[in-house]
Design a protein around this motif. Structure first.
Motif, short mmCIF file in Angstrom:
data_model
loop_
_atom_site.label_atom_id
_atom_site.label_comp_id
_atom_site.label_asym_id
_atom_site.label_seq_id
_atom_site.Cartn_x
_atom_site.Cartn_y
_atom_site.Cartn_z
N PHE A 154 -8.64 -14.19 -1.70
CA PHE A 154 -8.28 -15.56 -2.07
C PHE A 154 -9.02 -16.57 -1.18
O PHE A 154 -8.40 -17.45 -0.58
CB PHE A 154 -6.77 -15.76 -1.92
CG PHE A 154 -5.94 -14.98 -2.90
CD1 PHE A 154 -5.66 -15.48 -4.16
CD2 PHE A 154 -5.41 -13.74 -2.55
CE1 PHE A 154 -4.89 -14.76 -5.07
CE2 PHE A 154 -4.63 -13.02 -3.44
CZ PHE A 154 -4.37 -13.53 -4.71
N ASP A 155 -10.33 -16.46 -1.12
CA ASP A 155 -11.09 -17.34 -0.22
C ASP A 155 -11.05 -18.81 -0.64
O ASP A 155 -11.28 -19.69 0.18
CB ASP A 155 -12.55 -16.87 -0.13
CG ASP A 155 -12.70 -15.68 0.81
OD1 ASP A 155 -11.73 -15.38 1.52
OD2 ASP A 155 -13.78 -15.06 0.82
N ALA A 156 -10.78 -19.08 -1.91
CA ALA A 156 -10.72 -20.47 -2.37
C ALA A 156 -9.36 -21.10 -2.09
O ALA A 156 -9.18 -22.31 -2.25
CB ALA A 156 -11.03 -20.56 -3.86
N SER A 157 -8.39 -20.29 -1.69
CA SER A 157 -7.04 -20.79 -1.48
C SER A 157 -6.88 -21.42 -0.09
O SER A 157 -7.36 -20.87 0.90
CB SER A 157 -6.03 -19.64 -1.61
OG SER A 157 -4.74 -20.04 -1.19
N PRO A 158 -6.19 -22.57 -0.01
CA PRO A 158 -5.91 -23.16 1.30
C PRO A 158 -4.70 -22.52 1.97
O PRO A 158 -4.33 -22.89 3.08
CB PRO A 158 -5.61 -24.62 0.95
CG PRO A 158 -5.04 -24.56 -0.43
CD PRO A 158 -5.73 -23.42 -1.12
N ILE A 159 -4.09 -21.53 1.29
CA ILE A 159 -2.84 -20.95 1.78
C ILE A 159 -3.03 -19.52 2.27
O ILE A 159 -2.61 -19.17 3.38
CB ILE A 159 -1.78 -20.97 0.66
CG1 ILE A 159 -1.55 -22.40 0.18
CG2 ILE A 159 -0.47 -20.35 1.15
CD1 ILE A 159 -0.71 -22.50 -1.08
N ALA A 160 -3.66 -18.68 1.46
CA ALA A 160 -3.79 -17.24 1.78
C ALA A 160 -4.87 -17.01 2.84
O ALA A 160 -5.80 -17.81 2.98
CB ALA A 160 -4.13 -16.47 0.51
N PRO A 161 -4.76 -15.90 3.59
CA PRO A 161 -5.82 -15.53 4.54
C PRO A 161 -7.14 -15.30 3.81
O PRO A 161 -7.14 -14.76 2.70
CB PRO A 161 -5.30 -14.22 5.15
CG PRO A 161 -3.84 -14.18 4.85
CD PRO A 161 -3.64 -14.93 3.59
N HIS A 162 -8.23 -15.70 4.43
CA HIS A 162 -9.54 -15.53 3.81
C HIS A 162 -10.20 -14.24 4.28
O HIS A 162 -9.94 -13.76 5.38
CB HIS A 162 -10.44 -16.73 4.16
CG HIS A 162 -9.99 -18.01 3.53
ND1 HIS A 162 -10.67 -19.20 3.68
CD2 HIS A 162 -8.92 -18.29 2.73
CE1 HIS A 162 -10.04 -20.16 3.01
NE2 HIS A 162 -8.97 -19.62 2.44
#
Length: 258
Positions: A154-162
């Motif tokens: 989930f690299d595009a997510s501001p929430i999940a670990p990248h």
């Protein structure tokens, strides 16, 4: 995966889009089923919108309670206000469910429509709306699962670990909710005794959520003892469902004059 969607050059939260879609399909489902319990269309729409407001308030308040120590720290250091905290707060499903049910009952009483008829008409729509909403969670990267080799990044997510492959538990829950929806749809094809449809949902979703919580990885859930907050609530709802299934019909029969 895609936390933001472009609509006519305007950036819109993908999560919000799925919430709206979920509400729309849930409303349609309840509208098509309204005659089973003799519910009027205008009463149904009014109750659903009021219940949606209750779900929003309940979901936010539950989120705020879980993160209250963090709010206090920000309030002391940065002058963060309670209103700002409310506006920024996310949504917690169980808080939304409780708030929605409370507002639904109040709305039914306010417009003087039979409460159980309204509850039984709307309840099968809840797992359907929730299933669509969980796809929104997947798109935003929230409510993510444990690290695993066959997971999603989930690299595009501001929430999940990248940079970490995470189990798409959101989609697994969505699939389980769809199964629960179709089971409730089948069970609710005819009018049922008060409390039975509610019991079906409480036990069904309580079991789903209790099991899937073991595969969640987001720390914001909170852990008390060996279980998360949601697992403790799930156990309570399963017990409440058992009450509505086995004991509530007997109580209703005793109260009903012969």
């Amino acid at each position: 995966m895609f936390p933001v969607t472009q609509i006519f050059s305007v950036s819109v939260s993908t999560y919000a889009i799925f919430i709206v879609i979920g509400f729309a399909v849930g409303l349609l489902c309840a509208f098509l089923r309204r005659r089973i319990n003799g519910v009027r269309a205008d009463d149904l729409v009014a109750c659903l919108f009021i219940a949606a407001a209750g779900a929003l308030i309940g979901g936010k308040l539950f989120f705020m309670v879980q993160g209250f120590p963090v709010f206090l720290a920000h309030a002391r250091e940065e002058g963060y206000t309670f209103l700002e905290y409310f506006m920024d707060a996310g949504l917690v499903y169980y808080g939304g469910f409780i708030g929605g049910i409370v507002f639904l009952i109040l709305a039914a009483k306010l417009i003087k429509t039979p409460v159980w008829a309204m509850v039984d008409t709307i309840l099968p729509s809840i797992p359907l709306m929730h299933a669509v909403g969980r796809v929104g969670c997947f798109s935003a990267g929230c409510c993510y699962g444990i690290p695993c080799d066959f997971g999603v990044v989930f690299d595009a997510s501001p929430i999940a670990p990248h940079g970490v492959r995470l189990l798409p538990v959101q989609l697994i829950e969505s699939a389980c909710l769809l199964v629960l929806f179709f089971l409730m749809l089948h069970y609710g094809k005819q009018k049922r005794p008060p409390g039975k449809v509610l019991a079906f949902y409480l036990v069904g979703y309580g079991i789903i959520r209790f099991i899937l919580e073991f595969f969640r990885y987001d720390a914001i859930r909170g852990i008390y003892g060996a279980l998360s907050i949601s697992q403790w609530i799930s156990l309570g709802l399963i017990a409440l469902g058992a009450f509505f299934w086995f004991l509530f019909p007997q109580i209703k029969r005793k109260k009903t004059p012969a």
